[in-house]
Design a protein around this motif. Sequence first.
Motif, short mmCIF file in Angstrom:
data_model
loop_
_atom_site.label_atom_id
_atom_site.label_comp_id
_atom_site.label_asym_id
_atom_site.label_seq_id
_atom_site.Cartn_x
_atom_site.Cartn_y
_atom_site.Cartn_z
N MET A 1 -16.88 44.28 -29.81
CA MET A 1 -16.04 44.47 -30.98
C MET A 1 -15.95 43.18 -31.80
O MET A 1 -16.01 43.22 -33.02
N ILE A 2 -15.79 42.06 -31.14
CA ILE A 2 -15.71 40.77 -31.84
C ILE A 2 -17.02 40.46 -32.53
O ILE A 2 -17.03 39.92 -33.65
N ASP A 3 -18.15 40.82 -31.91
CA ASP A 3 -19.45 40.58 -32.53
C ASP A 3 -19.59 41.35 -33.83
O ASP A 3 -20.14 40.83 -34.82
N ILE A 4 -19.10 42.55 -33.87
CA ILE A 4 -19.18 43.37 -35.08
C ILE A 4 -18.32 42.74 -36.18
O ILE A 4 -18.74 42.65 -37.34
N ILE A 5 -17.14 42.29 -35.83
CA ILE A 5 -16.26 41.67 -36.82
C ILE A 5 -16.89 40.39 -37.37
O ILE A 5 -16.86 40.14 -38.59
N PHE A 6 -17.48 39.57 -36.53
CA PHE A 6 -18.15 38.35 -36.99
C PHE A 6 -19.36 38.69 -37.86
O PHE A 6 -19.64 37.99 -38.84
N SER A 7 -20.09 39.74 -37.53
CA SER A 7 -21.23 40.15 -38.35
C SER A 7 -20.78 40.58 -39.73
O SER A 7 -21.39 40.20 -40.75
N ILE A 8 -19.70 41.35 -39.79
CA ILE A 8 -19.17 41.77 -41.09
C ILE A 8 -18.67 40.57 -41.88
O ILE A 8 -18.91 40.45 -43.09
N LEU A 9 -17.98 39.67 -41.23
CA LEU A 9 -17.48 38.46 -41.88
C LEU A 9 -18.62 37.61 -42.43
O LEU A 9 -18.56 37.12 -43.57
N ALA A 10 -19.68 37.44 -41.64
CA ALA A 10 -20.84 36.66 -42.08
C ALA A 10 -21.50 37.33 -43.28
O ALA A 10 -21.89 36.66 -44.25
N PHE A 11 -21.61 38.65 -43.26
CA PHE A 11 -22.18 39.37 -44.39
C PHE A 11 -21.35 39.16 -45.66
O PHE A 11 -21.90 38.91 -46.73
N LEU A 12 -20.04 39.24 -45.55
CA LEU A 12 -19.18 39.06 -46.71
C LEU A 12 -19.27 37.64 -47.27
O LEU A 12 -19.26 37.43 -48.48
N ILE A 13 -19.34 36.66 -46.39
CA ILE A 13 -19.44 35.27 -46.84
C ILE A 13 -20.76 35.03 -47.56
O ILE A 13 -20.79 34.44 -48.65
N ILE A 14 -21.85 35.51 -47.00
CA ILE A 14 -23.17 35.30 -47.61
C ILE A 14 -23.28 36.06 -48.93
O ILE A 14 -23.78 35.53 -49.92
N SER A 15 -22.80 37.28 -48.97
CA SER A 15 -22.89 38.05 -50.21
C SER A 15 -22.00 37.47 -51.31
O SER A 15 -22.32 37.58 -52.49
N SER A 16 -20.89 36.86 -50.95
CA SER A 16 -20.01 36.29 -51.97
C SER A 16 -20.61 35.05 -52.62
O SER A 16 -20.25 34.70 -53.75
N LEU A 17 -21.54 34.38 -51.95
CA LEU A 17 -22.19 33.21 -52.54
C LEU A 17 -23.02 33.59 -53.75
O LEU A 17 -23.17 32.79 -54.68
N TYR A 18 -23.55 34.80 -53.78
CA TYR A 18 -24.38 35.23 -54.90
C TYR A 18 -23.55 35.70 -56.08
O TYR A 18 -24.08 35.90 -57.16
N LEU A 19 -22.27 35.87 -55.94
CA LEU A 19 -21.42 36.34 -57.01
C LEU A 19 -20.96 35.23 -57.94
O LEU A 19 -20.40 35.49 -58.99
N THR A 20 -21.17 33.98 -57.58
CA THR A 20 -20.65 32.87 -58.36
C THR A 20 -21.72 32.14 -59.16
O THR A 20 -21.57 30.97 -59.47
N ARG A 21 -22.81 32.81 -59.52
CA ARG A 21 -23.85 32.16 -60.30
C ARG A 21 -23.43 32.01 -61.74
O ARG A 21 -23.02 32.96 -62.39
N VAL A 22 -23.56 30.81 -62.27
CA VAL A 22 -23.26 30.54 -63.66
C VAL A 22 -24.47 29.81 -64.23
O VAL A 22 -24.97 28.86 -63.64
#
Length: 116
Positions: A1-22
């Motif tokens: 269960m913890i592995d799944i939560i960390f995977s989702i968290l890692a996905f959200l962090i990585i995907s949010s990096l692409y949202l701040t392009r200026v």
Amino acid sequence: MIDIIFSILAFLIISSLYLTRVETVSVELPKASNSITQNKKFVNISIDKGGSLFINKKRTRLQEMRVKVVNLTNKNKNLVVLNADKNVSHGYVISVLDVLRSIDGLKIAISTKSID
């Protein structure tokens, strides 16, 4: 269960990096207490600390700027945002603003960093 939560968290962090392009040239903006965020489409003009002039990240010369800005603007896109490094000569920034003010119907904004 913890592995799944960390995977989702890692996905959200990585995907949010692409949202701040200026699309700007790296400049150190001056700070202002009344900064407002612009959400409209605009032409981005940047002056880096060395005094180089860029229009939408493409290097240009002051003499060519007026023609290029006129070609990039229309009724729907008539806002120009000026990003000038705080260490650039005041006289050079005024020269750029003078050229921009000679274009009819153009709205000009100066980019600053908000004081936190």
